[in-house]
Enzyme design. Sequence first.
Site, mmCIF file in Angstrom:
data_model
loop_
_atom_site.group_PDB
_atom_site.id
_atom_site.type_symbol
_atom_site.label_atom_id
_atom_site.label_comp_id
_atom_site.label_asym_id
_atom_site.label_seq_id
_atom_site.Cartn_x
_atom_site.Cartn_y
_atom_site.Cartn_z
ATOM 1 N N HIS B 282 0.768 -1.274 -0.014
ATOM 2 C CA HIS B 282 -0.090 0.171 -0.082
ATOM 3 C C HIS B 282 1.108 1.297 -0.016
ATOM 4 O O HIS B 282 0.428 2.224 0.607
ATOM 5 C CB HIS B 282 -1.065 0.118 1.240
ATOM 6 C CG HIS B 282 -2.204 -1.096 0.992
ATOM 7 N ND1 HIS B 282 -3.234 -0.650 0.129
ATOM 8 C CD2 HIS B 282 -2.538 -2.011 1.614
ATOM 9 C CE1 HIS B 282 -4.101 -1.632 0.222
ATOM 10 N NE2 HIS B 282 -3.816 -2.552 1.132
ATOM 11 N N ASP B 345 -0.795 -4.834 5.800
ATOM 12 C CA ASP B 345 -1.941 -5.825 5.100
ATOM 13 C C ASP B 345 -1.544 -5.767 3.567
ATOM 14 O O ASP B 345 -1.104 -5.260 3.227
ATOM 15 C CB ASP B 345 -3.233 -4.999 5.430
ATOM 16 C CG ASP B 345 -3.275 -3.501 4.862
ATOM 17 O OD1 ASP B 345 -2.469 -2.902 5.039
ATOM 18 O OD2 ASP B 345 -4.340 -3.324 4.306
ATOM 19 N N GLU B 346 -2.347 -6.786 3.047
ATOM 20 C CA GLU B 346 -2.296 -6.842 1.739
ATOM 21 C C GLU B 346 -1.072 -6.791 0.770
ATOM 22 O O GLU B 346 -0.976 -6.005 0.052
ATOM 23 C CB GLU B 346 -3.334 -5.976 1.106
ATOM 24 C CG GLU B 346 -4.875 -6.339 1.443
ATOM 25 C CD GLU B 346 -6.018 -5.415 0.989
ATOM 26 O OE1 GLU B 346 -6.934 -6.107 0.876
ATOM 27 O OE2 GLU B 346 -5.483 -4.415 0.702
ATOM 28 N N THR B 347 0.109 -7.251 1.230
ATOM 29 C CA THR B 347 1.321 -7.132 0.608
ATOM 30 C C THR B 347 1.468 -8.729 -0.143
ATOM 31 O O THR B 347 1.903 -9.449 0.501
ATOM 32 C CB THR B 347 2.470 -6.983 1.457
ATOM 33 O OG1 THR B 347 2.146 -5.796 2.535
ATOM 34 C CG2 THR B 347 3.601 -6.778 0.724
ATOM 35 N N GLU B 397 -1.811 -9.603 8.887
ATOM 36 C CA GLU B 397 -0.672 -10.193 8.185
ATOM 37 C C GLU B 397 0.516 -10.088 8.957
ATOM 38 O O GLU B 397 1.457 -10.730 8.667
ATOM 39 C CB GLU B 397 -0.565 -9.672 6.813
ATOM 40 C CG GLU B 397 -1.717 -9.996 5.854
ATOM 41 C CD GLU B 397 -2.991 -9.098 6.025
ATOM 42 O OE1 GLU B 397 -3.080 -8.379 6.928
ATOM 43 O OE2 GLU B 397 -3.483 -8.705 4.804
#
Lengths: 711, 711
Positions: B282, B345-347, B397
């Site tokens: 992000h 998050d969301e890596t 995460e």
Amino acid sequence: MKLAAHARPVRNVLQASAAALLLLLTSSPSSAAERDAAHALQVMPLPRSLEPSQGLLVITPAGALSGFQLLVDPLPGRGGVGTDTRLQSAVQRLLVRLDRTCGGDVLRSAAAPVAGRAQLEIAVEAPGEAVQSLGEDESYTLEVTPSGGHLSAPTVLGAMHGMETLLQLVSFEDGACVVPAVTIHDAPRFAWRGFMLDVSRHFEPVSEIEHTLDGMAMVKLNVFHWHLSDDQGFRAESRLFPRFTAVASSGEFYTQEQMREVVAYARARGIRVVPEFDVPGHTTSWLLAYPEIGAGEHITTLPVTFGIPQAELDVSSEKTYKFLDAFLGEMAQIFPDAYFHIGGDETEGKGWLDNPRIAAFMKQKGFSKPAELQAYFNQRLLPILARHHKKMIGWDEILNPALPKDVVIQSWRGEASLVQSAGQGYQGLLSAPYYLDGQKTAEEMFLADPVPADTTLAAAQQKLILGGEVCMWSEQVHSVTLDSRVWPRTAAVAERLWSPQADRDIADMYRRLRRVSLSLEAAGLTHISGPQQLWRDLTRNPHPEAMELFASMLEPVSFSDRYQAQKTDRFTSLDRLVDAVVPDPPSRQELAREVDAVLLSRDQEAARRLAARFTAWQHSEPELLSAAVSSPRLSDMRPRVHQFVTLADAGLEALAYLQSSAPPPPGWRAAKLAVIAEAETPVAVVRFTFLPSLRRLVEAAAKDHQQEGRP
Amino acid sequence: MKLAAHARPVRNVLQASAAALLLLLTSSPSSAAERDAAHALQVMPLPRSLEPSQGLLVITPAGALSGFQLLVDPLPGRGGVGTDTRLQSAVQRLLVRLDRTCGGDVLRSAAAPVAGRAQLEIAVEAPGEAVQSLGEDESYTLEVTPSGGHLSAPTVLGAMHGMETLLQLVSFEDGACVVPAVTIHDAPRFAWRGFMLDVSRHFEPVSEIEHTLDGMAMVKLNVFHWHLSDDQGFRAESRLFPRFTAVASSGEFYTQEQMREVVAYARARGIRVVPEFDVPGHTTSWLLAYPEIGAGEHITTLPVTFGIPQAELDVSSEKTYKFLDAFLGEMAQIFPDAYFHIGGDETEGKGWLDNPRIAAFMKQKGFSKPAELQAYFNQRLLPILARHHKKMIGWDEILNPALPKDVVIQSWRGEASLVQSAGQGYQGLLSAPYYLDGQKTAEEMFLADPVPADTTLAAAQQKLILGGEVCMWSEQVHSVTLDSRVWPRTAAVAERLWSPQADRDIADMYRRLRRVSLSLEAAGLTHISGPQQLWRDLTRNPHPEAMELFASMLEPVSFSDRYQAQKTDRFTSLDRLVDAVVPDPPSRQELAREVDAVLLSRDQEAARRLAARFTAWQHSEPELLSAAVSSPRLSDMRPRVHQFVTLADAGLEALAYLQSSAPPPPGWRAAKLAVIAEAETPVAVVRFTFLPSLRRLVEAAAKDHQQEGRP
């Protein structure tokens, strides 16, 4: 989000979106022509000349995939104005606002330009002066045909005014966003079209100032007169004199960065900022901070009450002039405008007479009255202002033959005073009829003309009248209610100051005012939502329908009536019934129209509507009485509720007698007129808007039977 | 305006205003007791224990000249907490808010204290920690009797919570401002009660942040989690790394002064500020500004679309850690809280795998998956944060056995994930059920418990669940609609996090929620007025009654449904129909209650009201259709209007059959249920709130005749 206006080298990109246009023109020419004329007349203030022609320019066609394209003509041979940052910002704001009216395609298309299409071209000859000057060219020409729009102006100022006009012309109809074909040549009648805001009595945050500037730009006002100091508080940060805000602002003031930000924000919208630091009276806050420049009054705290205080600068002392030189010099760095407002109003000078040293000074100078000492003070100020490259503007009281002719006199005393100063060769501004806290109607304010058709002034003297200023003093307003006092009435005055003298059609003015009012609210002002929030807050009811109905039939009494009744001071809460009603609401005209329809046209449908209205008033009683006991802020409302219902009864009875063959009983007329007369006396510092119309109805019900001699 | 709380040496000033009190207690004891109980139960969140007793404390008696007096107990022997500036400011705010409820006498009286009277005493033992800590004592005791109120707390935090409770208890009745007699012992169930705001996707000005903090304080939330960076924009000014805001903020960011101001504003209200800088994914905005710390993705502009981008920090490079050390050190100076949120998050790490150098680094370290490389990154961050005296918090995460047990895991994936991390000995926060853009009901959000009664966690593990956070992601909200998404639902979650586990009475929660909603709006939030402003703006009608009616029966679809339908990106305008309707409006419950009354109680009056409601829906059609063609922003509304009217027809027919002796014709039930089923499919990204109730009505109308065997 950066969306620079899409620039192209030449003008040959104007193209119509012919297919979409044809779709739109399927309606008959005559109805289209009518519609065009109606569109054109939504503009406020009215342009100097406006000629509607036939057809529509399509901004975003219905269902089309490709969107709006705009060309800002850089006119390379004339200095590349297309790259002027002020113009670019204005174009960006135009795109954002077009996007709101026309749907999300405008910004998206402008961000991804397509070669060979542009619906609108903007051509500007010069960026305008580095510091906007009084009298700078604000004219523009806007030509719209079905094949394209062309806005041209000698300066960025004119271009910005033209963009506001264009935005007022745009509408969304049948799935397309369109502008009617029209040719407008426009320029202001007066060069100084101002709005004064007092931020001393009640402070306003920067965001509120910026919203106000947005509203001013929409109606082409061009001077923000910022009343930054008064007895009740000093609102401008000085680094040379930090005690101004440290001890005399209650923590509510503008930092120097904020003031510069406001100046920049205003400039970006074609608005000059003229600061006012009111001297030598109205200076209690000055003397709380710096008693050494005072005439001797012992100040220990900011005043709780309003009114004319006794706290003047010591204008006999050189120390005072040294102080003012330093302070005004500091402020001159922040406010680049050529004019600097020194106030000068309501200085009674009792402190001067009471101070033996100052009294001796007056005697030595041969002054018998404080006014003469004030004139001396103003003369001393002149070279100080001049050293800081400022011209003087002040209220009526500064008028004195000793002053040079380039000072500007702002008239709060009235038209006569303005005529007097122009007669003496001074430039002047009209303000008296534009005091918002007088709670007069938009109509009254609109009709007051700085140079009326029947003026006694010669042509040369008329030219000395630079314009006028709407004034918002803040003893009785704060952030929540400010907008509902300022708007939309200020737009009516803005039209008076911009549009031709002959523009005096009240009904048409109101029609356009109602529309511009919605646009102002949509732009972030809260003159509609603010009162609604207050009703909700006062009643603790998310949908206070009865309260909304009741409030819509009331308006606040004038500043002085409220002041007399409430002895308002800084502890007076400004969130009561009187604050939740607005001046000149539509109800006055609506009732008048309905009563006209009943009495003049014998319109049965209008009679039914009016009866339904009165019945709704009756039904509102329980909810209103319950609200009146639910909050101390509504506790004075009860007698007005009782009157409201009694007036509804009178209206229904009058309607019944108008329909009936039986006459009212003896004494009915007198009894009902007495009820109306009683409702005219001030209660809860609000007044009903509709009493003249109701009186007409009652009189007619009584008369009808007399004249027609029914049994 | 400075009004320091009036301080006195001892407690013997508590006196009742006995005469006024007697006047009030003339109503019968039983009705007074009932009223007291009703008052007491207006509190939200519910206290740990609350015992109503008999009588009322009079704050400002009806018609009295002398007003309210307050004593802040300075407890001189224990350090003079009465002079604590945070407590003084809180008391000043209490007075201002009491003044609004009780009338203008509270402030005026407090400014001019009278010896020997005080209705309220506040006693605080200690000022609280210099930097508010997790788990700091927030308890308080509030005892109100007819002779006086006593608020005591170990710290200023507890005192501030007690003041909010007191303000919820105050009401104005029959001309007096009163508090019911009550004894409250209160303390929170969870220590971390947070609200997260994403200001990257859409920016919010400081004033909106401050209003949000006001709302949080009113419902006793105590952590503001500020999501300051994401792909779409970097919102925090860094002086070490000025390109963050120069090139990656679109000019929308907080200066360091503004961030310090927010921290101070929050502290003054008992709220910690935990900043989040989301790494290592992000980070598109980071890499636009500083590509040298990126994994290699070539970034040329801030993204137009939302979703998971491919732009990770180069976590294999020492340069990146040096950069983060400097940057986090700078931010640590601004944000004093012990915790620092690193996102995480969301890596997905595709950029890592695509970069040969990073791939080689992974191989060298023995990492086969990006998640392992991220775990390595987090381990590297730990000593950096520790050096700046910060503990780590991150999203799901970051959970990895290599991290120490004092990190906090914030669960956006759901309860199972939270249980997993607590099972491994990590502290955790629940967030998944509290995502506001899921557009779930207050009821659903309220019932989601971080530690439900049937938890499988052992007692020691339960203690690791610190609380939860309401999350507002901003892809689909901006300033105008933010509040209407956040409030009042956030207050329901605030109660879940503060009040006892057993508090699960939905009807009572909604009753109190409706009231607190009005208080939040009165405090400056705009969840009620914001949508009203949008309706007005969309329809260009100052009183868009039909639109208001229609909108009240709709709610927005969930984030993902809207995302799928509209492919929302940063050009998507957020001022359409879906933005003008609110999640979980009262209509769902109102219709259910009315249908209950008709079907279960055979209530004729309810049937009439319901019929009137359906008729109003029918009558709204012309105004709604006219609105639909007036703005591109309402152009998708037309099919929903048609359904609205068709559903009204179905409702009226059902009511008629329920009243009639004739059964519906064959196929009627199936036809009406088909109409309802069709209305359930998403149109214009909004959904009707009342379909289950209407279905019950139709089913009953069909069944009634079947069962009763009428002809």
